[in-house]
Design a protein around this motif. Structure first.
Motif, PDB file in Angstrom:
ATOM      1  N   LEU A   1       0.824  -1.208   0.000  1.00  0.00           N
ATOM      2  CA  LEU A   1       0.000   0.000   0.000  1.00  0.00           C
ATOM      3  C   LEU A   1       0.860   1.261   0.000  1.00  0.00           C
ATOM      4  O   LEU A   1       0.463   2.289  -0.559  1.00  0.00           O
ATOM      5  N   ALA A   2       2.042   1.173   0.603  1.00  0.00           N
ATOM      6  CA  ALA A   2       2.969   2.301   0.524  1.00  0.00           C
ATOM      7  C   ALA A   2       3.433   2.502  -0.918  1.00  0.00           C
ATOM      8  O   ALA A   2       3.500   3.637  -1.413  1.00  0.00           O
ATOM      9  N   ASP A   3       3.741   1.392  -1.600  1.00  0.00           N
ATOM     10  CA  ASP A   3       4.150   1.477  -3.011  1.00  0.00           C
ATOM     11  C   ASP A   3       3.030   2.026  -3.882  1.00  0.00           C
ATOM     12  O   ASP A   3       3.303   2.666  -4.917  1.00  0.00           O
ATOM     13  N   GLU A   4       1.787   1.777  -3.454  1.00  0.00           N
ATOM     14  CA  GLU A   4       0.636   2.281  -4.210  1.00  0.00           C
ATOM     15  C   GLU A   4       0.362   3.758  -3.962  1.00  0.00           C
ATOM     16  O   GLU A   4      -0.551   4.334  -4.559  1.00  0.00           O
ATOM     17  N   GLY A   5       1.121   4.353  -3.046  1.00  0.00           N
ATOM     18  CA  GLY A   5       1.011   5.797  -2.824  1.00  0.00           C
ATOM     19  C   GLY A   5       0.048   6.225  -1.744  1.00  0.00           C
ATOM     20  O   GLY A   5      -0.208   7.420  -1.586  1.00  0.00           O
ATOM     21  N   LEU A   6      -0.479   5.266  -0.944  1.00  0.00           N
ATOM     22  CA  LEU A   6      -1.439   5.655   0.080  1.00  0.00           C
ATOM     23  C   LEU A   6      -0.810   6.530   1.153  1.00  0.00           C
ATOM     24  O   LEU A   6      -1.424   7.504   1.608  1.00  0.00           O
ATOM     25  N   VAL A   7       0.417   6.196   1.553  1.00  0.00           N
ATOM     26  CA  VAL A   7       1.063   6.980   2.607  1.00  0.00           C
ATOM     27  C   VAL A   7       1.282   8.413   2.144  1.00  0.00           C
ATOM     28  O   VAL A   7       1.115   9.366   2.914  1.00  0.00           O
ATOM     29  N   GLU A   8       1.644   8.573   0.881  1.00  0.00           N
ATOM     30  CA  GLU A   8       1.826   9.922   0.336  1.00  0.00           C
ATOM     31  C   GLU A   8       0.535  10.717   0.369  1.00  0.00           C
ATOM     32  O   GLU A   8       0.547  11.944   0.436  1.00  0.00           O
ATOM     33  N   LYS A   9      -0.594  10.010   0.351  1.00  0.00           N
ATOM     34  CA  LYS A   9      -1.899  10.670   0.424  1.00  0.00           C
ATOM     35  C   LYS A   9      -2.363  10.853   1.861  1.00  0.00           C
ATOM     36  O   LYS A   9      -3.489  11.293   2.108  1.00  0.00           O
ATOM     37  N   GLY A  10      -1.511  10.506   2.819  1.00  0.00           N
ATOM     38  CA  GLY A  10      -1.872  10.667   4.223  1.00  0.00           C
ATOM     39  C   GLY A  10      -2.661   9.504   4.777  1.00  0.00           C
ATOM     40  O   GLY A  10      -3.299   9.636   5.830  1.00  0.00           O
ATOM     41  N   ILE A  11      -2.650   8.351   4.093  1.00  0.00           N
ATOM     42  CA  ILE A  11      -3.373   7.163   4.563  1.00  0.00           C
ATOM     43  C   ILE A  11      -2.328   6.118   4.940  1.00  0.00           C
ATOM     44  O   ILE A  11      -1.823   5.378   4.082  1.00  0.00           O
ATOM     45  N   ALA A  12      -1.979   6.074   6.211  1.00  0.00           N
ATOM     46  CA  ALA A  12      -0.881   5.229   6.692  1.00  0.00           C
ATOM     47  C   ALA A  12      -1.404   4.261   7.750  1.00  0.00           C
ATOM     48  O   ALA A  12      -2.518   4.407   8.265  1.00  0.00           O
ATOM     49  N   PRO A  13      -0.595   3.253   8.118  1.00  0.00           N
ATOM     50  CA  PRO A  13      -1.031   2.306   9.150  1.00  0.00           C
ATOM     51  C   PRO A  13      -1.288   3.004  10.481  1.00  0.00           C
ATOM     52  O   PRO A  13      -0.504   3.842  10.923  1.00  0.00           O
ATOM     53  N   ASN A  14      -2.407   2.654  11.113  1.00  0.00           N
ATOM     54  CA  ASN A  14      -2.680   3.154  12.453  1.00  0.00           C
ATOM     55  C   ASN A  14      -2.428   2.046  13.472  1.00  0.00           C
ATOM     56  O   ASN A  14      -2.039   0.933  13.112  1.00  0.00           O
ATOM     57  N   VAL A  15      -2.659   2.325  14.740  1.00  0.00           N
ATOM     58  CA  VAL A  15      -2.322   1.375  15.796  1.00  0.00           C
ATOM     59  C   VAL A  15      -3.042   0.049  15.628  1.00  0.00           C
ATOM     60  O   VAL A  15      -2.531  -1.018  15.992  1.00  0.00           O
ATOM     61  N   ASP A  16      -4.252   0.093  15.061  1.00  0.00           N
ATOM     62  CA  ASP A  16      -5.050  -1.129  14.926  1.00  0.00           C
ATOM     63  C   ASP A  16      -4.458  -2.119  13.940  1.00  0.00           C
ATOM     64  O   ASP A  16      -4.745  -3.312  14.010  1.00  0.00           O
ATOM     65  N   PHE A  17      -3.633  -1.623  13.013  1.00  0.00           N
ATOM     66  CA  PHE A  17      -3.109  -2.509  11.982  1.00  0.00           C
ATOM     67  C   PHE A  17      -2.193  -3.574  12.578  1.00  0.00           C
ATOM     68  O   PHE A  17      -2.066  -4.672  12.026  1.00  0.00           O
TER      69      PHE A  17
END
Length: 377
Positions: free
Chosen positions: A299-315
């Motif tokens: 998901l990081a490679d897909e660009g989610l982190v760049e969009k501000g969508i990163a793993p939270n504590v629940d992950f």
């Protein structure tokens, strides 16, 4: 008076607090100025409770006294435990059973009237693990295990849950998880507890309300959602990355990603990922570690982190609990078992300079409805 509508109160300041601060842009969480990573790795949950409730990390003597105070309050009245067994036999959900039991505890607290938030809060905090462990054992057809005053808050819960004293890795990991979940600003459950506390209701009411708010899937239930996803991945026989790719193509949301505050990886997720590695090394079972890290990397490679969508504590928290053999539907009650410390701290702090919380709603209904007597309708 401003008429600007802020749905969900997003960005609205309603209180000042010295308890915790979340910097979502850089992924930082502090309790009273202490970085969460330092506390998680160097302090016990009891030390963190003392910090939140009393304003400072305890000395050794203060910690011994505080631990003894909590340990002395762990026992729960037989009538409450009987109700817990009845709820378990009836198939009630753990969070619903916990909410009922905490509310019932107030009937057996003869010292509650006018004693103060922290004294009542200590009794509630000490008893929640006993209630929750008794509920799970009742579901398994087993008798409740009496609390052990010589064990830590974390170690005692695991002991009451299984009947066996936990190993050092499990106790340390669980204690760390409690610390990581103890407080997190004015999240939905903390704000609920604070609203109730602002009416000067008793702490049992605030904690019961907090549990109700935490039970919702948009707040406390995401760690169970993550674990259910991982089991679904495993049952599919697919590679985790392939499964996630297919799920996203079918517009499925991947639980454990995204947060209302954090725009980068949740610092608590970083810490729990490390503990999951420790547990995997200890047990030799690396499946959930490999699944979660593969999904995160994809998901990081897909660009989610760049969009501000990163793993939270629940992950990562669900995988950690699963590695300790804890049933999935206990994850959110365990969250409550930890967060009760923050709820109590916020109510105590707010009531020192209390103002009834009373927001407004913009009326959008009819302006002039004509009343018609009932016989003419």
């Amino acid at each position: 008076m401003s008429n600007e509508l802020k749905r969900g109160l997003e960005g609205v300041l309603v209180a000042e607090s010295e308890l915790s601060h979340v910097d979502g842009e850089v992924g930082k969480l502090v309790y009273r100025g202490y970085d969460i990573e330092e506390l998680a790795r160097g302090a016990s949950y009891e030390e963190v409770l003392h910090l939140l409730w009393h304003g400072s990390l305890p000395t050794r003597a203060e910690l011994d006294d505080f631990r003894a105070e909590l340990a002395a309050e762990r026992a729960v009245d037989d009538e409450v435990l009987s109700t817990v067994r009845t709820l378990a036999d009836a198939g009630d959900r753990p969070m619903a059973a916990l909410r009922t039991a905490v509310s019932m505890l107030s009937a057996y607290d003869g010292d509650a009237e006018g004693e103060g938030v922290l004294a009542e809060g200590a009794r509630i905090t000490a008893k929640i693990p006993t209630v929750l462990a008794a509920f799970e054992r009742a579901r398994q057809g087993e008798a409740a295990v009496d609390p052990d005053p010589d064990l830590s808050h974390a170690g005692n819960f695991l002991y009451m849950l299984t009947g066996t004293e936990p190993d050092d890795v499990s106790e340390e990991t669980f204690d760390m998880a409690l610390t990581l979940h103890a407080d997190h600003g004015l999240n939905a459950s903390t704000f609920t507890a604070l609203v109730i506390g602002s009416t000067m209701a008793d702490v049992y009411s605030s904690v019961t309300g907090g549990i109700g708010a935490l039970s919702g899937s948009l707040h406390g239930g995401a760690n169970q959602d993550v674990m259910e996803m991982l089991h679904e991945v495993d049952a599919s026989g697919k590679d985790p990355v392939e499964w996630v790719r297919d799920a996203r193509e079918n517009d499925r949301r991947i639980p454990g990603f995204g947060h209302r505050v954090y725009k980068v990886k949740d610092p608590r997720a970083r810490i729990l990922e490390g503990k999951l590695r420790d547990l995997a090394d200890s047990s030799g079972d690396r499946k959930w570690l490999e699944y979660t890290t593969a999904i995160e990397s994809h998901l990081a490679d897909e660009g989610l982190v760049e969009k501000g969508i990163a793993p939270n504590v629940d992950f990562y928290s669900g995988s950690v609990y699963d590695a300790m053999g804890i049933p999935m539907d206990l994850y959110t009650p365990i969250f409550a078992m930890s967060r009760v410390g923050g709820w109590i701290a916020h109510v105590h702090e707010y009531q020192a300079d209390n103002r009834l919380i009373r927001p407004r709603a913009r009326y959008t209904g009819p302006e002039a409805a004509e009343f018609v007597p009932i016989d003419e309708r």
